[in-house]
Write a protein that holds these residues in place. Structure first.
Motif, short mmCIF file in Angstrom:
data_model
loop_
_atom_site.label_atom_id
_atom_site.label_comp_id
_atom_site.label_asym_id
_atom_site.label_seq_id
_atom_site.Cartn_x
_atom_site.Cartn_y
_atom_site.Cartn_z
N GLY A 337 15.49 -7.39 4.65
CA GLY A 337 14.12 -7.11 4.23
C GLY A 337 14.01 -6.52 2.84
O GLY A 337 15.01 -6.17 2.22
N GLU A 338 12.77 -6.41 2.39
CA GLU A 338 12.51 -5.90 1.04
C GLU A 338 12.91 -4.44 0.89
O GLU A 338 13.30 -4.00 -0.20
N PHE A 339 12.87 -3.65 1.97
CA PHE A 339 13.32 -2.27 1.89
C PHE A 339 14.83 -2.21 1.68
O PHE A 339 15.35 -1.25 1.11
N GLY A 340 15.54 -3.25 2.14
CA GLY A 340 16.96 -3.33 1.86
C GLY A 340 17.24 -3.42 0.38
O GLY A 340 18.21 -2.82 -0.13
N PHE A 341 16.37 -4.17 -0.36
CA PHE A 341 16.51 -4.21 -1.81
C PHE A 341 16.45 -2.80 -2.40
O PHE A 341 17.26 -2.43 -3.25
N VAL A 342 15.47 -2.03 -1.95
CA VAL A 342 15.24 -0.69 -2.49
C VAL A 342 16.44 0.21 -2.22
O VAL A 342 16.95 0.90 -3.11
N LEU A 343 16.92 0.21 -0.96
CA LEU A 343 18.02 1.10 -0.59
C LEU A 343 19.32 0.70 -1.28
O LEU A 343 20.07 1.56 -1.77
N LEU A 344 19.61 -0.59 -1.33
CA LEU A 344 20.85 -1.04 -1.98
C LEU A 344 20.82 -0.74 -3.48
O LEU A 344 21.83 -0.31 -4.05
N THR A 345 19.66 -0.94 -4.10
CA THR A 345 19.55 -0.65 -5.54
C THR A 345 19.71 0.84 -5.79
O THR A 345 20.37 1.26 -6.76
N ALA A 346 19.11 1.68 -4.93
CA ALA A 346 19.25 3.13 -5.07
C ALA A 346 20.70 3.56 -4.88
O ALA A 346 21.20 4.45 -5.58
N ALA A 347 21.40 2.94 -3.92
CA ALA A 347 22.81 3.27 -3.71
C ALA A 347 23.66 2.86 -4.90
O ALA A 347 24.61 3.56 -5.28
#
Length: 605
Positions: A337-347
């Motif tokens: 999902g799109e929230f995965g983009f956010v979390l992976l980018t933050a990591a």
């Protein structure tokens, strides 16, 4: 600047108009069409719109509008009933999926902290993609649709603390900075959450009441946009999800009298921005990586789909869901999902994950999203028929093209009377009714009636709405009635609408929608019975009839005055009290109105 904006708008519209209908005609749905269009115009292909990340950030407003509209459909009482599914099934599925994917990440050689972030991030599903697919298929209210929505809502809630914990997991000294930072973030988020609920409960209705009083559609639409964007921005500033803020605002307005008007004003923005979001996802996909390392990328995407499908089936069965629901959810929710983009980018920004790994995982998530519409179609054609036991679900009828010039929506006690008169006059008409058993009963008497939902535009088109002159909305349910009216007003503005109003509130909603003619279903019968009661009291029949005839136009004028105070409860009460006094004065001033009924003094005051 203006030329660049117009150029980008032209590119997006042209891509959507040319590619989406083609993909949809292949039976793959609108979502995949938008994703393909995004890939074509993005940096990985033609490069017509180079700044894909900026487009993705802006287009997330489409998710905000989608969740707001979903919130409008969920009354607080219904949301309360969903709490077990949200926190029970949601937490169970997230735990199982995260554990499985984290184990796979550990086996691939990642550190425990990195593996946990990857496992949780990849376990999240795409809220707009799933809800759009459910909406296209008319399955939002189905059992697996309710399970899916409960899971997506829990995931949105669960992603917030994980996002706040990423700096803590990556930091060297969590006691010095990580825990304190996380605690402050949580306190700010809780305060904003509570502030939105309390403020929305006491401020939203007065705000819309003020906007409605201006009698300006532009002001009312602007107010709706202000509420959606304001709620989303408040949550974003507090470190929460913008979509969550919009969803809460929608739920707070779900019981309001302005719900249908708000939904009608928001709907065009929701559709356009949500399509832009899917195109932006396609644009950000690094197709170059797929060309460089196709085996690895496709393997990651396939492993993600398979692992999530397995975890969803296991979680659903563990929650005592049947196999049909489990397999439906597996096909629908196995993507990232799109929230995965956010979390992976933050990591990646916190140096918890290698940037090259983040790029590979983001591309795998994008491919899983692109594959989902295809998997759902395959599941519907190959797997679902295996579970059709007993009486199959009846499909809607397809009325003949070029039907009569009168369409009646709803053929209960109210609509049947009109149908009998039209039939007696040999005036042809087409009837749509949602009750299958009722349709079968009416057909036995030789009436032309079709099973179908009159709020569906494709069925109205098949019934000849584009060539008809009159649509009679005779359904008794207020929400269904208003949904039909609003959609017909937008799609078939030439149709003259005649509607049955269940009560005064329903009549006011129809008047606000500018329906040509409205009849309150109990008014004629109650006036006729009142006349007979007066006759039974000894009042001459002509005098009793004159009394009723005097009351009716007065009541219509009172209803129009109450419409001006629509949404203002105190002002409506004052209007009703004033109308009652005016009616007494009207009767006293009329020499022909009965004033000598038994039990009432003959003299005038």
């Amino acid at each position: 600047m203006a030329i660049a904006l117009l150029y980008n708008a032209l590119i997006f519209l042209a891509a959507a108009v040319l590619i989406v209908p083609l993909v949809k005609r292949l039976g793959l749905g609108e979502v995949l069409g938008y994703l393909v269009a995004g890939v074509v115009i993005g940096p990985s292909a033609l490069g017509l719109v180079p700044d894909a990340d900026a487009v993705l950030q802006f287009s997330q407003v489409g998710i905000v509008f989608l969740l707001f509209v979903i919130g409008l459909e969920l009354k607080p009482s219904r949301l309360k009933l969903m709490r077990k599914a949200v926190f029970g099934f949601g937490s169970l599925q997230v735990a199982i999926t995260t554990a499985l994917l984290t184990g796979l990440a550990l086996a691939a050689g990642l550190s425990p902290a990195a593996a946990l972030v990857v496992g949780f991030s990849l376990g999240l599903c795409s809220t707009p993609l799933v809800l759009q697919l459910l909406g296209e298929r008319g399955e939002l209210s189905s059992r697996h649709g309710r399970y899916a929505f409960a899971l997506l809502l829990f995931q949105d809630l669960a992603a917030i603390p994980v996002l706040a914990a990423i700096p803590l997991l990556a930091g060297d000294d969590p006691l010095a900075s990580g825990w304190g930072h996380m605690l402050s973030e949580v306190l700010i988020a809780v305060g904003a959450f509570a502030g939105l609920i309390v403020g929305g409960r006491y401020l939203l209705r007065p705000l819309f009441r003020f906007a409605a009083a201006t009698r300006s559609r532009e002001v009312f639409a602007g107010t709706a946009l202000l509420v959606v964007i304001g709620a989303a921005l408040l949550m974003e500033l507090a470190g929460l999800s913008m979509a969550l803020g919009a969803f809460i605002a929608g739920v707070l307005l779900a019981d309001s009298e302005y719900r249908h008007s708000i939904e009608a004003d928001i709907e065009p923005f929701r559709g356009l921005l949500l399509g832009l979001f899917f195109m932006a996802v396609g644009m950000t996909a690094q197709i170059g990586l797929l060309a460089e390392r196709p085996g690895l990328v496709l393997g990651l995407a396939t492993a993600l789909l398979a692992a999530k499908w397995l975890s969803l089936v296991v979680a659903t069965r563990a929650y005592r869901g049947d196999w049909k629901v489990a397999l439906n959810l597996g096909a629908l929710l196995s993507q990232g999902g799109e929230f995965g983009f956010v979390l992976l980018t933050a990591a990646g920004a916190a140096a918890l994950l290698d940037p090259a790994l983040v790029g590979l995982l983001v591309l795998a998530v994008s491919l899983s999203m692109a594959a989902t519409p295809v998997l759902v179609q395959l599941h519907a054609r190959l797997i679902r028929p295996l579970f059709k036991a007993g009486k199959p679900r009846r499909d809607f009828d397809r009325p003949p093209q070029n039907g009569p010039q009168i369409i009646i929506a709803g053929f209960g006690r109210f609509g049947q009377i009109m149908g009998r008169i039209l039939q007696g006059l040999k005036i042809p008409y087409t009837v749509l009714d949602i009750n299958a058993e009722h349709v079968d009963v009416v057909r036995r008497y030789g009436n032309e009636i079709y099973f179908g939902d009159a709020s569906r535009l494709d069925l109205l088109e098949a019934a000849g709405a584009d060539k008809a002159r009159v649509l009679v909305v005779a359904v008794g349910d207020i929400e269904t009635s208003m949904r039909i009216v609003q959609r017909v007003k937008r799609r078939f503005p030439h149709l003259r609408l005649y509607a049955r109003a269940r009560d005064r509130y329903h009549a006011q909603l129809l008047m606000r929608a500018e329906v040509a003619y409205i009849i309150r279903e109990l008014l004629p019968a109650s006036l006729e019975l009142t006349r007979e009661v007066l006759v039974g009291l000894g009042i001459p029949r002509d005098q009793a009839q004159h009394t009723v005839d005097t009351f009716r136009p007065h009541d219509e004028r009172a209803l129009e005055r109450q419409l001006e105070a629509f949404g203002n409860k105190q002002q409506q009460i004052q209007t009703i009290q004033q109308a009652a006094r005016e009616l007494e004065e009207l009767f006293e001033a009329d020499e022909d109105v009965a004033t000598t009924a038994p039990g009432r003094p003959a003299e005038r005051r």
